[in-house]
Design a protein around this motif. Structure first.
Motif, PDB file in Angstrom:
ATOM      1  N   VAL A   1      -7.347  10.179  -1.067  1.00 29.94           N
ATOM      2  CA  VAL A   1      -7.414   8.925  -1.778  1.00 29.94           C
ATOM      3  C   VAL A   1      -8.881   8.264  -1.911  1.00 29.94           C
ATOM      4  O   VAL A   1      -9.316   7.777  -0.995  1.00 29.94           O
ATOM      5  CB  VAL A   1      -6.418   7.714  -1.138  1.00 29.94           C
ATOM      6  N   TRP A   2      -9.159   8.295  -2.947  1.00 32.85           N
ATOM      7  CA  TRP A   2     -10.654   7.967  -3.336  1.00 32.85           C
ATOM      8  C   TRP A   2     -10.745   6.437  -3.599  1.00 32.85           C
ATOM      9  O   TRP A   2      -9.708   5.819  -3.466  1.00 32.85           O
ATOM     10  CB  TRP A   2     -11.166   8.697  -4.652  1.00 32.85           C
ATOM     11  N   SER A   3     -11.958   5.988  -3.512  1.00 34.03           N
ATOM     12  CA  SER A   3     -12.060   4.677  -3.355  1.00 34.03           C
ATOM     13  C   SER A   3     -11.254   3.591  -4.414  1.00 34.03           C
ATOM     14  O   SER A   3     -10.550   2.746  -3.893  1.00 34.03           O
ATOM     15  CB  SER A   3     -13.744   4.097  -3.704  1.00 34.03           C
ATOM     16  N   ASN A   4     -11.064   4.150  -5.523  1.00 35.90           N
ATOM     17  CA  ASN A   4     -10.359   3.472  -6.533  1.00 35.90           C
ATOM     18  C   ASN A   4      -8.890   3.281  -6.095  1.00 35.90           C
ATOM     19  O   ASN A   4      -7.996   2.118  -6.201  1.00 35.90           O
ATOM     20  CB  ASN A   4     -10.484   3.743  -7.895  1.00 35.90           C
ATOM     21  N   GLY A   5      -8.354   4.284  -5.643  1.00 36.64           N
ATOM     22  CA  GLY A   5      -6.964   4.404  -5.044  1.00 36.64           C
ATOM     23  C   GLY A   5      -6.650   3.619  -3.952  1.00 36.64           C
ATOM     24  O   GLY A   5      -5.897   2.946  -3.726  1.00 36.64           O
ATOM     25  N   VAL A   6      -7.845   3.513  -3.013  1.00 40.01           N
ATOM     26  CA  VAL A   6      -7.681   2.910  -1.853  1.00 40.01           C
ATOM     27  C   VAL A   6      -7.716   1.321  -2.228  1.00 40.01           C
ATOM     28  O   VAL A   6      -6.905   0.612  -1.636  1.00 40.01           O
ATOM     29  CB  VAL A   6      -8.960   2.983  -0.864  1.00 40.01           C
ATOM     30  N   LYS A   7      -8.398   0.945  -3.170  1.00 39.81           N
ATOM     31  CA  LYS A   7      -8.422  -0.294  -3.756  1.00 39.81           C
ATOM     32  C   LYS A   7      -7.039  -0.862  -4.488  1.00 39.81           C
ATOM     33  O   LYS A   7      -6.755  -1.944  -4.066  1.00 39.81           O
ATOM     34  CB  LYS A   7      -9.498  -0.747  -4.625  1.00 39.81           C
ATOM     35  N   CYS A   8      -6.758   0.188  -4.763  1.00 40.11           N
ATOM     36  CA  CYS A   8      -5.132  -0.322  -5.246  1.00 40.11           C
ATOM     37  C   CYS A   8      -4.116  -0.571  -4.236  1.00 40.11           C
ATOM     38  O   CYS A   8      -3.496  -1.424  -4.327  1.00 40.11           O
ATOM     39  CB  CYS A   8      -4.482   0.945  -6.316  1.00 40.11           C
ATOM     40  N   LEU A   9      -4.136   0.315  -3.180  1.00 35.40           N
ATOM     41  CA  LEU A   9      -3.302   0.084  -1.931  1.00 35.40           C
ATOM     42  C   LEU A   9      -3.887  -1.117  -1.290  1.00 35.40           C
ATOM     43  O   LEU A   9      -2.759  -1.991  -1.061  1.00 35.40           O
ATOM     44  CB  LEU A   9      -3.758   1.165  -1.135  1.00 35.40           C
ATOM     45  N   ASN A  10      -5.284  -1.573  -1.455  1.00 38.21           N
ATOM     46  CA  ASN A  10      -5.369  -2.891  -0.613  1.00 38.21           C
ATOM     47  C   ASN A  10      -4.946  -3.933  -1.486  1.00 38.21           C
ATOM     48  O   ASN A  10      -4.302  -4.928  -0.882  1.00 38.21           O
ATOM     49  CB  ASN A  10      -6.891  -3.039  -0.909  1.00 38.21           C
ATOM     50  N   HIS A  11      -4.895  -3.726  -2.843  1.00 36.07           N
ATOM     51  CA  HIS A  11      -4.429  -4.768  -3.766  1.00 36.07           C
ATOM     52  C   HIS A  11      -2.807  -5.061  -3.591  1.00 36.07           C
ATOM     53  O   HIS A  11      -2.380  -6.233  -3.822  1.00 36.07           O
ATOM     54  CB  HIS A  11      -4.714  -4.469  -4.889  1.00 36.07           C
ATOM     55  N   LEU A  12      -2.200  -4.115  -2.965  1.00 33.32           N
ATOM     56  CA  LEU A  12      -0.742  -4.101  -2.720  1.00 33.32           C
ATOM     57  C   LEU A  12      -0.526  -4.999  -1.259  1.00 33.32           C
ATOM     58  O   LEU A  12       0.707  -5.074  -0.867  1.00 33.32           O
ATOM     59  CB  LEU A  12      -0.088  -2.928  -2.717  1.00 33.32           C
ATOM     60  N   GLY A  13      -1.618  -5.202  -0.550  1.00 34.49           N
ATOM     61  CA  GLY A  13      -1.510  -5.912   0.535  1.00 34.49           C
ATOM     62  C   GLY A  13      -1.627  -4.810   1.739  1.00 34.49           C
ATOM     63  O   GLY A  13      -0.742  -5.134   2.813  1.00 34.49           O
ATOM     64  N   LEU A  14      -1.786  -3.645   1.432  1.00 31.44           N
ATOM     65  CA  LEU A  14      -1.698  -2.485   2.557  1.00 31.44           C
ATOM     66  C   LEU A  14      -3.150  -2.063   3.073  1.00 31.44           C
ATOM     67  O   LEU A  14      -3.255  -0.896   3.404  1.00 31.44           O
ATOM     68  CB  LEU A  14      -1.169  -1.264   1.785  1.00 31.44           C
ATOM     69  N   GLU A  15      -3.959  -2.880   3.028  1.00 31.90           N
ATOM     70  CA  GLU A  15      -5.460  -2.565   3.356  1.00 31.90           C
ATOM     71  C   GLU A  15      -5.483  -2.029   4.806  1.00 31.90           C
ATOM     72  O   GLU A  15      -6.139  -1.120   5.048  1.00 31.90           O
ATOM     73  CB  GLU A  15      -6.246  -3.887   3.181  1.00 31.90           C
ATOM     74  N   GLU A  16      -4.855  -2.865   5.777  1.00 30.03           N
ATOM     75  CA  GLU A  16      -4.871  -2.381   7.238  1.00 30.03           C
ATOM     76  C   GLU A  16      -4.244  -1.377   7.660  1.00 30.03           C
ATOM     77  O   GLU A  16      -4.501  -0.359   8.362  1.00 30.03           O
ATOM     78  CB  GLU A  16      -4.618  -3.799   8.092  1.00 30.03           C
ATOM     79  N   GLU A  17      -3.061  -1.176   6.951  1.00 28.75           N
ATOM     80  CA  GLU A  17      -2.399   0.102   7.253  1.00 28.75           C
ATOM     81  C   GLU A  17      -2.884   1.162   6.706  1.00 28.75           C
ATOM     82  O   GLU A  17      -2.696   2.388   7.415  1.00 28.75           O
ATOM     83  CB  GLU A  17      -0.627   0.096   6.629  1.00 28.75           C
ATOM     84  N   THR A  18      -3.339   1.306   5.449  1.00 29.72           N
ATOM     85  CA  THR A  18      -3.909   2.339   4.719  1.00 29.72           C
ATOM     86  C   THR A  18      -5.314   2.877   5.601  1.00 29.72           C
ATOM     87  O   THR A  18      -5.608   3.993   6.011  1.00 29.72           O
ATOM     88  CB  THR A  18      -4.723   1.901   3.130  1.00 29.72           C
ATOM     89  N   ALA A  19      -6.207   1.854   6.253  1.00 32.83           N
ATOM     90  CA  ALA A  19      -7.217   2.135   7.016  1.00 32.83           C
ATOM     91  C   ALA A  19      -6.817   2.909   8.260  1.00 32.83           C
ATOM     92  O   ALA A  19      -7.446   3.621   8.641  1.00 32.83           O
ATOM     93  CB  ALA A  19      -8.096   0.713   7.308  1.00 32.83           C
ATOM     94  N   ALA A  20      -5.804   2.347   8.746  1.00 27.26           N
ATOM     95  CA  ALA A  20      -5.211   2.924  10.130  1.00 27.26           C
ATOM     96  C   ALA A  20      -4.929   4.568  10.078  1.00 27.26           C
ATOM     97  O   ALA A  20      -5.023   5.112  10.836  1.00 27.26           O
ATOM     98  CB  ALA A  20      -4.102   2.065  10.558  1.00 27.26           C
ATOM     99  N   LEU A  21      -4.219   4.715   8.851  1.00 25.31           N
ATOM    100  CA  LEU A  21      -3.899   6.254   8.454  1.00 25.31           C
ATOM    101  C   LEU A  21      -4.980   6.974   8.095  1.00 25.31           C
ATOM    102  O   LEU A  21      -5.105   8.426   8.264  1.00 25.31           O
ATOM    103  CB  LEU A  21      -2.608   6.090   7.493  1.00 25.31           C
ATOM    104  N   GLY A  22      -6.080   6.608   7.491  1.00 23.42           N
ATOM    105  CA  GLY A  22      -7.007   7.287   6.624  1.00 23.42           C
ATOM    106  C   GLY A  22      -8.044   7.788   8.018  1.00 23.42           C
ATOM    107  O   GLY A  22      -8.444   7.254   8.747  1.00 23.42           O
TER     108      GLY A  22
END
Length: 360
Positions: free
Chosen positions: A44-65
């Motif tokens: 999941v490249w940076s733009n994709g991560v930003k999309c997940l962050n925008h959905l309110g999933l920043e902490e969850e995504t970072a924990a899985l990555g």
């Protein structure tokens, strides 16, 4: 407004979460009867991560990555590192670290964010029909559902796309790729977290995506006539890994998958109230139409017919307006700091192409 989404994969669920946050009445339908782990890991490249962050999933995504610090390109024949560079300048430039994430964990995160119990499992779609006031989806059990919009996010073999008669232009490679997930730290052999190995026969990709404990995935090519069961046999997987590293070691293999690789783009992404998303629209953008390759490598003095596609808001342009695309040229450089080895850099505008906007 009601949005009907076909497919509870990453594309469908991301769209569902976003539309739900915008106030849409959202219904998600998935043909499988239960959620099971699928695939290995994805980048999941940076733009994709930003999309997940925008959905309110920043902490969850970072924990899985997983964390990727360095990328390498390696000559598989000699073992020489042709190019090695840090990911930090990219992170500094765009303001977001990319992550490798287990596909199953990412999908479960999205399911929970949308509402696992709100997903309609076991609903196999058979057709969709666009109408003046609504689009209607028919299911195999005889039921139907209508919505102001229908989003087909049901994968590369999309029933939505086929029901609409949209061509899936391009080709599918006859050879498959085998992915092996292994608990082993390849860095002890000089590899970085992300490696692309160039070889005329045994080319491969080697990625670290999780740890500790360490989890790596490595891709190998297969022949068209290779038997799937033989490829996945534990002894065959062990032999392939042992030959790759040139050591006698019993590896802890966590799983393996066979992948079919597509280079296809739907002829169009929308018919009335029905929209294609994810792999149902683009399976791999920029496509080279004369040989059907995506993200093509162009050569000086060699003509190429290129098609561009973007997903943009419907209000951004009107029919008849022109869009100017800037094409850039790059120089071959040799890096001693950020890069070690040859690479293409210093892109300069070389040409401008104006295209007329149609079918908005």
């Amino acid at each position: 407004m009601k949005a009907v989404i076909i497919g509870a994969g990453m594309g469908g669920l991301s769209a569902a979460i976003a539309l739900k946050q915008l106030g849409f009445d959202v219904a998600v339908y998935e043909q499988v009867t239960e959620n099971k782990p699928v695939g290995a890991a994805i980048s999941v490249w940076s733009n994709g991560v930003k999309c997940l962050n925008h959905l309110g999933l920043e902490e969850e995504t970072a924990a899985l990555g997983g964390i990727v610090e360095t990328m390498s390109y390696i000559d598989g024949h000699t073992g020489e590192t042709m190019c090695r560079f840090s990911m930090q300048p990219l992170i500094d430039e765009v303001g977001q670290r990319p992550y490798p994430i287990a596909r199953a964990e990412l999908q479960l995160m999205l399911m929970n964010a949308y509402g696992f119990d709100d997903i309609n499992f076991g609903m196999k779609m058979v057709s969709v029909e666009d109408g003046p006031d609504a689009a209607t989806v028919q299911f195999a059990d005889g039921t139907s559902v209508s919505g102001d919009i229908v989003i087909g996010a049901d994968g590369a073999s999309s029933t939505v796309r086929r029901s609409l008669g949209i061509e899936f232009e391009g080709f599918t490679y006859p050879e498959r790729t085998i992915n092996i997930e292994v608990a082993y730290d390849f860095r002890r052999h000089g590899y970085t977290e992300r490696n692309y190995i160039s070889d005329p026969v045994e080319y491969s990709n080697l990625f670290h995506w999780k740890g500790p404990p360490d989890r790596w995935r490595i891709h190998f090519p297969t022949n068209i006539d290779d038997d799937e069961n033989e490829l996945k046999r534990p002894e065959a997987l062990q032999k392939r890994l042992q030959q790759f590293l040139g050591i006698d070691h019993e590896f802890e293999i966590c799983g393996c998958n066979l992948y079919t690789v597509h280079q296809r783009v739907a002829a169009k992404f929308r018919v009335g109230r029905v929209v294609l998303a994810g792999d149902g629209a683009v399976a791999d953008g920029i496509v080279r139409e004369d040989d059907q390759t995506l993200d093509p490598v162009l050569q000086p003095g060699v003509p190429a017919l290129i098609a561009f596609s973007w997903v943009i808001p419907g209000t951004a342009y009107r029919d008849g307006e022109e869009l100017t695309v800037v094409l850039k040229d790059a120089a071959l450089e040799h890096g001693q700091m950020l890069f070690s080895g040859d690479y293409w850099g210093t892109p300069e505008p070389a040409a401008h192409v104006s295209v007329e906007i149609e079918d908005v």
